[in-house]
Design a protein around this motif. Structure first.
Motif, PDB file in Angstrom:
ATOM      1  N   GLY A 141      27.764  -3.286 -58.399  1.00  0.00           N
ATOM      2  CA  GLY A 141      29.156  -3.440 -57.972  1.00  0.00           C
ATOM      3  C   GLY A 141      30.288  -2.554 -58.522  1.00  0.00           C
ATOM      4  O   GLY A 141      31.442  -2.748 -58.131  1.00  0.00           O
ATOM      5  N   ARG A 142      29.973  -1.383 -59.125  1.00  0.00           N
ATOM      6  CA  ARG A 142      30.784  -0.480 -59.867  1.00  0.00           C
ATOM      7  C   ARG A 142      30.746   0.967 -58.915  1.00  0.00           C
ATOM      8  O   ARG A 142      30.311   1.825 -59.123  1.00  0.00           O
ATOM      9  CB  ARG A 142      30.234  -0.290 -61.125  1.00  0.00           C
ATOM     10  N   GLY A 143      31.299   0.595 -57.775  1.00  0.00           N
ATOM     11  CA  GLY A 143      31.417   1.479 -56.552  1.00  0.00           C
ATOM     12  C   GLY A 143      31.893   3.001 -56.846  1.00  0.00           C
ATOM     13  O   GLY A 143      31.365   3.875 -56.479  1.00  0.00           O
ATOM     14  N   GLY A 144      33.277   2.795 -57.667  1.00  0.00           N
ATOM     15  CA  GLY A 144      33.780   3.943 -57.894  1.00  0.00           C
ATOM     16  C   GLY A 144      33.211   4.868 -58.825  1.00  0.00           C
ATOM     17  O   GLY A 144      32.898   6.130 -58.455  1.00  0.00           O
ATOM     18  N   GLU A 145      32.302   4.375 -59.939  1.00  0.00           N
ATOM     19  CA  GLU A 145      31.601   5.204 -60.543  1.00  0.00           C
ATOM     20  C   GLU A 145      30.254   5.706 -60.138  1.00  0.00           C
ATOM     21  O   GLU A 145      30.045   6.567 -60.490  1.00  0.00           O
ATOM     22  CB  GLU A 145      31.243   4.216 -62.017  1.00  0.00           C
ATOM     23  N   ALA A 146      29.786   4.757 -58.901  1.00  0.00           N
ATOM     24  CA  ALA A 146      28.648   5.200 -58.614  1.00  0.00           C
ATOM     25  C   ALA A 146      28.892   6.312 -57.470  1.00  0.00           C
ATOM     26  O   ALA A 146      28.232   7.553 -57.552  1.00  0.00           O
ATOM     27  CB  ALA A 146      28.115   4.006 -57.451  1.00  0.00           C
ATOM     28  N   VAL A 147      30.165   6.555 -56.848  1.00  0.00           N
ATOM     29  CA  VAL A 147      30.306   7.816 -55.971  1.00  0.00           C
ATOM     30  C   VAL A 147      30.632   8.859 -56.829  1.00  0.00           C
ATOM     31  O   VAL A 147      30.129  10.004 -56.649  1.00  0.00           O
ATOM     32  CB  VAL A 147      31.844   7.234 -55.174  1.00  0.00           C
ATOM     33  N   ARG A 158      19.880  -6.132 -54.798  1.00  0.00           N
ATOM     34  CA  ARG A 158      20.924  -5.276 -54.599  1.00  0.00           C
ATOM     35  C   ARG A 158      20.276  -3.832 -54.007  1.00  0.00           C
ATOM     36  O   ARG A 158      20.831  -2.824 -54.373  1.00  0.00           O
ATOM     37  CB  ARG A 158      21.399  -4.753 -56.116  1.00  0.00           C
ATOM     38  N   PHE A 159      19.317  -4.058 -53.269  1.00  0.00           N
ATOM     39  CA  PHE A 159      18.714  -2.792 -52.833  1.00  0.00           C
ATOM     40  C   PHE A 159      19.372  -1.885 -51.803  1.00  0.00           C
ATOM     41  O   PHE A 159      19.105  -0.641 -52.031  1.00  0.00           O
ATOM     42  CB  PHE A 159      17.333  -3.370 -52.068  1.00  0.00           C
ATOM     43  N   SER A 160      20.376  -2.330 -51.325  1.00  0.00           N
ATOM     44  CA  SER A 160      21.088  -1.253 -50.714  1.00  0.00           C
ATOM     45  C   SER A 160      22.583  -1.933 -50.409  1.00  0.00           C
ATOM     46  O   SER A 160      22.706  -3.174 -49.993  1.00  0.00           O
ATOM     47  CB  SER A 160      20.679  -1.033 -49.263  1.00  0.00           C
ATOM     48  N   PRO A 161      23.856  -1.134 -50.726  1.00  0.00           N
ATOM     49  CA  PRO A 161      25.128  -1.618 -50.319  1.00  0.00           C
ATOM     50  C   PRO A 161      25.281  -1.851 -48.980  1.00  0.00           C
ATOM     51  O   PRO A 161      26.294  -2.833 -48.304  1.00  0.00           O
ATOM     52  CB  PRO A 161      26.147  -0.488 -50.984  1.00  0.00           C
ATOM     53  N   ALA A 162      24.704  -1.439 -48.237  1.00  0.00           N
ATOM     54  CA  ALA A 162      24.736  -1.393 -46.754  1.00  0.00           C
ATOM     55  C   ALA A 162      23.968  -2.579 -46.018  1.00  0.00           C
ATOM     56  O   ALA A 162      24.608  -3.228 -45.089  1.00  0.00           O
ATOM     57  CB  ALA A 162      24.567  -0.022 -45.897  1.00  0.00           C
ATOM     58  N   ARG A 163      22.887  -2.656 -46.498  1.00  0.00           N
ATOM     59  CA  ARG A 163      21.821  -3.491 -45.734  1.00  0.00           C
ATOM     60  C   ARG A 163      21.689  -5.005 -46.608  1.00  0.00           C
ATOM     61  O   ARG A 163      21.379  -5.956 -45.836  1.00  0.00           O
ATOM     62  CB  ARG A 163      20.365  -2.910 -45.756  1.00  0.00           C
ATOM     63  N   VAL A 164      22.180  -5.066 -47.689  1.00  0.00           N
ATOM     64  CA  VAL A 164      22.128  -6.469 -48.414  1.00  0.00           C
ATOM     65  C   VAL A 164      23.076  -7.316 -47.736  1.00  0.00           C
ATOM     66  O   VAL A 164      22.579  -8.463 -47.280  1.00  0.00           O
ATOM     67  CB  VAL A 164      22.356  -6.391 -49.891  1.00  0.00           C
ATOM     68  N   PRO A 165      24.275  -7.027 -47.328  1.00  0.00           N
ATOM     69  CA  PRO A 165      25.007  -7.893 -46.293  1.00  0.00           C
ATOM     70  C   PRO A 165      24.557  -8.307 -45.131  1.00  0.00           C
ATOM     71  O   PRO A 165      24.420  -9.456 -44.615  1.00  0.00           O
ATOM     72  CB  PRO A 165      26.552  -7.109 -46.336  1.00  0.00           C
ATOM     73  N   GLN A 166      23.932  -7.358 -44.434  1.00  0.00           N
ATOM     74  CA  GLN A 166      23.241  -7.835 -43.300  1.00  0.00           C
ATOM     75  C   GLN A 166      22.104  -8.502 -43.327  1.00  0.00           C
ATOM     76  O   GLN A 166      21.772  -9.450 -42.515  1.00  0.00           O
ATOM     77  CB  GLN A 166      22.672  -6.289 -42.572  1.00  0.00           C
ATOM     78  N   ALA A 167      21.248  -8.411 -44.491  1.00  0.00           N
ATOM     79  CA  ALA A 167      20.175  -9.514 -44.636  1.00  0.00           C
ATOM     80  C   ALA A 167      20.728 -10.788 -44.903  1.00  0.00           C
ATOM     81  O   ALA A 167      20.170 -11.563 -44.400  1.00  0.00           O
ATOM     82  CB  ALA A 167      19.413  -8.837 -46.019  1.00  0.00           C
TER      83      ALA A 167
END
Length: 460
Positions: free
Chosen positions: A249-255, A405-414
């Motif tokens: 959940g640390r998106g800014g640091e990840a970017v 947490r496998f994907s920030p895009a696909r986890v919400p879809q799942a």
């Protein structure tokens, strides 16, 4: 007693050139500064000794390691030229094994696993006990989807030379079988066999990947950071740290880390991950830049013989032309029948609406046993498209259980898909519930046995 010094004795530690030459000869990672020194040394040497086939082979191996560290495809043609020059001076039929092994490693690095297999099998045919052929064969068979042959080659490698290269391949084979604990243990053995900081950094990076795949983002982050402490130039570990930070959940640091990693090495898969993270954060305009970088890097790699069909196929399926992705991945499947290609082709077919065909390839990617949240998610969405709610529910739960947490895009879809499907009705299927109370059936009574006749008097 102390032996008198002899000519040739040298107590000094090996210098950068010797360290890098030893590493590339063993198929191990080498430090960036050592590699630079080795390349400069061998280039200078072969300029004055053009017939030294062994030095040409070492130079080719050094170029290959530079390509691995930097993800710069321009090193591949240089490696090919050096290795072919070595083979011109001493042909394969005369036993130029170092150059032959280098050609196989080069083919695998480019994603041409059929050619890698041919070179590895040629070395094995001429010298069955030469251990350096077997890492090439493990990688080639894995890329071709021949996992049984990869396992046999790995076992032979462990028999001949248990060490860093062997344990890394063993971990890879066990991971593909779904044997997580064995894969982790083999990689820990590789860590014990690692000597140089670059080798230890690579092992820590791979341990981080295994932790990430089983859903332990905090442990993965710890391993990636350990790799960066051992070798700060390790761009793969920097990309892994970005992935773990995004999962936490640390998106800014990840970017930030993704951009730093891509600044060091333009790896198409990392560019795709950064673009999807930015999309998930709602920063759609910023996501266009890494997507464009992906296209540019893949095109540059293709010009130098590098195959990025799987990454390009997944990118096109989700962010471009799914029909083009199907064409690209169908061609790739004709050459390389690995689980990764099967999964990507299944997803591309799903995105075009052909879920019936997609399911056949999704089964090929998931039924062998490898535990991949991404593969399970793709199969679940395909099954949902076919109306198989039970299968979709099972594989969505598997994906989130494998790595939540496998994907920030696909986890919400799942999670949304799982909530929409809901849970099965209580009590089980209707045909398993008896309509009436059970009544014991009336069984026929057993007939009384007839008495046996008494024996008559003797002699009658």
């Amino acid at each position: 007693m102390i032996r008198p010094a002899r000519q040739g004795d040298d107590a000094r530690p090996p210098g950068p050139t010797e360290r890098a030459a030893s590493a590339v000869g063993m198929g191990a990672p080498a430090a960036a500064v050592d590699l630079t020194a080795l390349v400069a040394d061998r280039e200078k040497w072969v300029a004055g000794h053009e017939k030294d086939y062994a030095s040409w082979a070492v130079l080719g191996a050094a170029y290959l390691e530079q390509a691995r560290r930097t993800a710069e495809p321009a090193w591949y043609p240089k490696a090919e030229k050096a290795l072919k020059r070595s083979l011109e001076i001493r042909p394969a039929e005369k036993g130029n094994f170092d150059a032959m092994t280098g050609m196989g490693t080069l083919a695998n690095a480019r994603g041409d696993f059929g050619t890698g297999k041919k070179w590895g099998e040629l070395v094995r045919a001429q010298a069955p006990n030469r251990w350096t052929a077997y890492p090439v064969l493990v990688d080639a068979y894995t890329g071709l989807g021949d996992y049984k042959a990869a396992e046999r080659s790995m076992e032979r490698l462990l028999d001949l030379r248990p060490g860093l290269a062997a344990f890394i391949r063993a971990s890879q084979v066990y991971r593909d079988r779904g044997w997580r604990e064995d894969a982790t243990m083999a990689m820990e053995h590789a860590g014990g066999a690692a000597k140089a900081p670059a080798e230890k950094a690579y092992v820590l990076f791979r341990l981080g990947e295994l932790s990430w795949e089983r859903g332990d983002a905090a442990e993965a982050l710890r391993q990636y950071e350990g790799a960066l402490r051992a070798d700060p130039a390790q761009s793969q570990a920097l990309g892994g740290r970005a992935r773990a930070l995004a999962g936490l959940g640390r998106g800014g640091e990840a970017v930030r880390d993704y951009r730093m990693a891509l600044g060091r090495a333009q790896v198409p898969r990392l560019a795709l991950e950064l673009g999807e993270l930015l999309d998930a954060l709602g920063r759609h305009e910023e996501a266009k830049a890494p997507y464009e970088m992906l296209r540019t890097a893949a095109a540059r790699g293709a010009a130098d013989g590098v195959n990025e069909a799987v990454v390009l196929g997944l990118f096109e399926a989700d962010h471009g032309d799914p029909a083009a992705a199907v064409r690209r991945l169908t061609q790739e499947w004709s050459r390389h029948k690995s689980m990764e290609v099967a999964d990507a082709l299944a997803w591309a077919l799903h995105r075009t609406g052909d879920d019936t065909a997609a399911l056949e390839y999704a089964k090929k990617s998931t039924d062998r046993g490898m535990r991949s949240a991404e593969f399970a998610f793709h199969r679940a969405m395909i099954e949902r498209g076919l109306g198989d709610e039970a299968g979709a529910r099972r594989h969505l739960q598997e994906a989130l259980r494998t790595n939540p947490r496998f994907s920030p895009a696909r986890v919400p879809q799942a999670k949304q898909a799982l909530a929409a499907i809901g849970q099965p009705a209580a009590g089980g299927p209707e045909n398993m519930q008896p309509a009436k109370p059970w009544v014991a059936p009336e069984l026929p009574k057993a007939a009384k046995p007839k008495p046996s006749p008494k024996p008559g008097p003797a002699g009658s």
